[in-house]
Design an enzyme around this catalytic site. Sequence first.
Site, mmCIF file in Angstrom:
data_model
loop_
_atom_site.group_PDB
_atom_site.id
_atom_site.type_symbol
_atom_site.label_atom_id
_atom_site.label_comp_id
_atom_site.label_asym_id
_atom_site.label_seq_id
_atom_site.Cartn_x
_atom_site.Cartn_y
_atom_site.Cartn_z
ATOM 1 N N GLU A 29 31.436 30.061 29.522
ATOM 2 C CA GLU A 29 33.123 31.057 28.208
ATOM 3 C C GLU A 29 32.490 31.261 26.881
ATOM 4 O OE1 GLU A 29 37.046 30.599 30.075
ATOM 5 O OE2 GLU A 29 37.537 31.908 28.201
ATOM 6 N N GLU A 31 29.483 33.358 26.113
ATOM 7 C CA GLU A 31 29.757 34.178 25.905
ATOM 8 C C GLU A 31 30.717 34.995 24.252
ATOM 9 O OE1 GLU A 31 32.739 35.213 29.119
ATOM 10 O OE2 GLU A 31 32.237 37.130 28.868
ATOM 11 N N CYS A 44 40.520 31.978 33.109
ATOM 12 C CA CYS A 44 40.653 30.815 34.477
ATOM 13 C C CYS A 44 42.355 31.278 35.259
ATOM 14 C CB CYS A 44 40.576 29.265 33.634
ATOM 15 S SG CYS A 44 40.321 29.781 31.898
ATOM 16 N N SER A 57 36.554 37.433 30.178
ATOM 17 C CA SER A 57 35.262 36.862 30.231
ATOM 18 C C SER A 57 35.064 36.697 31.301
ATOM 19 C CB SER A 57 35.678 35.217 29.939
ATOM 20 O OG SER A 57 34.697 34.719 30.299
ATOM 21 N N LYS A 104 46.152 30.029 42.783
ATOM 22 C CA LYS A 104 44.769 29.977 43.251
ATOM 23 C C LYS A 104 44.740 29.867 44.795
ATOM 24 C CE LYS A 104 43.319 28.258 38.894
ATOM 25 N NZ LYS A 104 41.819 28.393 38.995
ATOM 26 N N GLU A 121 43.196 33.799 44.770
ATOM 27 C CA GLU A 121 41.586 33.338 44.354
ATOM 28 C C GLU A 121 41.190 33.150 44.959
ATOM 29 O OE1 GLU A 121 40.600 32.024 39.931
ATOM 30 O OE2 GLU A 121 41.054 30.463 41.363
ATOM 31 N N GLU A 166 34.615 38.240 46.637
ATOM 32 C CA GLU A 166 33.628 38.278 45.426
ATOM 33 C C GLU A 166 33.942 36.471 45.290
ATOM 34 O OE1 GLU A 166 36.791 40.012 42.852
ATOM 35 O OE2 GLU A 166 36.458 39.730 45.058
ATOM 36 N N CYS A 205 48.947 25.545 33.359
ATOM 37 C CA CYS A 205 49.386 24.325 34.369
ATOM 38 C C CYS A 205 50.170 24.035 34.584
ATOM 39 C CB CYS A 205 48.047 24.882 34.950
ATOM 40 S SG CYS A 205 46.415 25.823 34.460
HETATM 41 S S1 SF4 Z 1 49.172 27.295 37.852
HETATM 42 FE FE1 SF4 Z 1 49.716 29.123 36.316
HETATM 43 S S2 SF4 Z 1 48.639 29.080 34.528
HETATM 44 FE FE2 SF4 Z 1 47.449 27.637 35.580
HETATM 45 S S3 SF4 Z 1 46.184 28.808 36.491
HETATM 46 FE FE3 SF4 Z 1 48.021 29.359 37.782
HETATM 47 S S4 SF4 Z 1 48.868 30.556 37.958
HETATM 48 FE FE4 SF4 Z 1 47.474 30.374 36.287
#
Ligand code: SF4
Lengths: 151, 572
Positions: free
Chosen positions: B278, B281, B298, B318, B357, B360, B365, B503
């Site tokens: 990053e 980049e 991220c 990014s 997450k 995600e 992909e 986080c």
């Molecule tokens: S804990 Fe919250 S701030 Fe951290 S990656 Fe997950 S959604 Fe984003």
Amino acid sequence: MLEDILKKHPQHEDSLIEILLEYQNVKTKRYITDEEVEQIAKYLGVTESKVCSVVSFYTFFSTEPRGKHIIQVCKDVPCYVNGSGNVLKTLEQLLNIRIGETTKDEKFTLEYTSCLGNCDGAPAMRIDGKTFTNLNPNKVKAIISEYRGVN
Amino acid sequence: MVNIKINNTNVTVEEGTTILDAAKAKNIKIPTLCYYPDLDIKSDCRICTVEITGQKGLVTACSTPVRDGMEIKTNSPRVLNARKTITELMLANHDANCTACEKNMNCELQTLANTLGIDENRFESVLEMQELDTANTSITRNPNRCIKCGRCVDVCKNVQGINVLESMNRSHEMFISPKYGRYLSDEDCTFCGQCSSVCPVASITEKDDTDLVWNALDDDKKHVIVQVAPAVRVSLGEEMGQKPGSIVTTKMVAALKQLGFDRVFDTDFTADLTILEEGNELIHRITEGGKLPMITSCCPGWINLVEQQYPEIIDNLSSCKSPQQMFGALAKTYYAKKENIKPEDLFVVSIMPCTAKKYEAAREEMSADGKNRDVDAVLTTRELGKMVRQMGINFDQLEEIEFDDPFGITSGAGAIFGATGGVMEAALRTVSEVVNEKPLEKLEFESVRGLEGIKEAEVDLGGQKVKVAVAHSLSKAKQLADQVKAGTSPYAFIEVMTCPGGCIGGGGQPYNTTNAVREERIRATYQVDSDMKLRKSHENPVIQKLYEDYLTKPLSDLSHDLLHTHYHKRRT
Ligand code: SF4
Ligand code: SF4
Ligand code: SF4
Ligand code: FES
Ligand code: FES
């Protein structure tokens, strides 16, 4: 039609109730569909959840197609203990529909409402904004046949 | 200052203090449901009811300020009776099947019923069972457990600016849901999980993936590895009964070994890798006239928001995958090859502070071979806590074990990814050294740290002054995104984290997260950083070796294949 109403109002959350009121009055069957909820949400830049929340908070809005006359039976405690159950049963038998439904001829829709502010006349119901109190099965029958006769 | 009496003890507090806070200062606990620290005061539920001598009606402690001379009783029979009735009414409309509930022993309603001594309910159940929302990969909503406290609505609307959850209908027919009883995925839910973290009962929880992981661990054919996000080591302690801000890195590794993971790795490693990709980049975009501001990518909650509501600014993101997904991609290719394991026999788990997450990792992909997931299962910090308890591990007695090689050698820059401002600071540590071609005099970028909603800084990159900004919580992120969309953003680089505090305040973190707790976790995060020998990502020798042996250089073709991705407009 909805579009014309939308255009008259600023694109802000504050316009929501005004828009709903205006639209529900001009629209036949006075209800708001999913697509319309989406359209309003998009225009105002709010979520559909927000629109649904407001639509459902006010009992005079509906998200189902409704009949010509809206019968709203009070469901709160004072009416309940004074026999709103019987009122409802009578209405369901007379109209041959369950609560929340609309008659086949699209003349009546049966709904619950929260307190109508007529607890001293409990049990109470409202038809198209007009309130009826101290109800019993016979009184309900008379009222309904009157509405049937009117049309 | 005003003088009052609480339960016959004299208390002096500042004017304007609520009864609730005055009692708290004296260690007197008044139960609350609709009230939650740092959120709006709603005073709906009335569970915090207290009695004031000489006053007829009971008052709500969360919303009533003290007055001089007030005599408050927080536990009189009248008060307890009122609370009992409220609780019984809630229980009559609640699926109180406690032993089959995720929050058994960790539920505010259960605790309330317990402390009030409710053994029998005077009211008959009026519960009409509704369908659960299990339509997405992150969050499960169980309407049969909702007690309508409104905390989730508040967080979603006011903290995150999303407004997916709302109250529908009114009075006794009121219920909380997205869009008239539909699924979260029917609306623009970002799966941030902030609603799950404030819900007092098990009405909104992360999707439980612990069975998936137990089964993999039990499968002899599978080589099961795990990565742990930076924010988990400063919060898992709370799950184990330690105080907020405890750093439990080595015990956490030991616990994961006991659970049966074959290797325990550190997401901090791929956080370092993210900085190299990053950072380069960013330099590339600045020097070659690329799209600016560049915005970090991220955080999956933030990515969801952009894809749903800000498709115009997708090119500002990014192209880097998140550290979690960089790890997954490397594991299923580089690591599998090196260890001579068939990718299909490799099961990659991640422990994340995050519910988004889970979403995600399930994105199509995020697959190196185009078929199998790179990260097979994602557990929240809370789910890890649950597994450790299920296994009967005595956490405090565990020995101290370090992360495994090779993905266990990390820098302090990777470690601070867990706190708001951390990704920015880590990037600046590397970017300014690369561009200015001399070591930084001071490593700490204090102006981007802390709980302020939007933070700004100006940095010198090769003689050019560049403005950067950091936002946490989505309502603040939206302010910066609006500027970018309008073309008025004065920044070159923006960091966004969805969760308040970053986080460390993630939607999958231990319950009872408040700003005070966030401060502790942030303090611990910077402690981890300053205790490290390596403080800058580009000085990580294993990262350097990974480039030499495999990736060649940042932004190489292979890097692009494995470590970068594309985003597109969509509804989740
Ligand atoms: S804990 Fe919250 S701030 Fe951290 S990656 Fe997950 S959604 Fe984003
Ligand atoms: S996960 Fe986040 S965006 Fe979705 S409903 Fe909960 S608070 Fe709102
Ligand atoms: S889902 Fe949880 S936080 Fe939301 S209103 Fe219901 S009980 Fe409260
Ligand atoms: S309770 Fe029915 S009118 Fe008030
Ligand atoms: S906590 Fe005070 S009214 Fe709900």
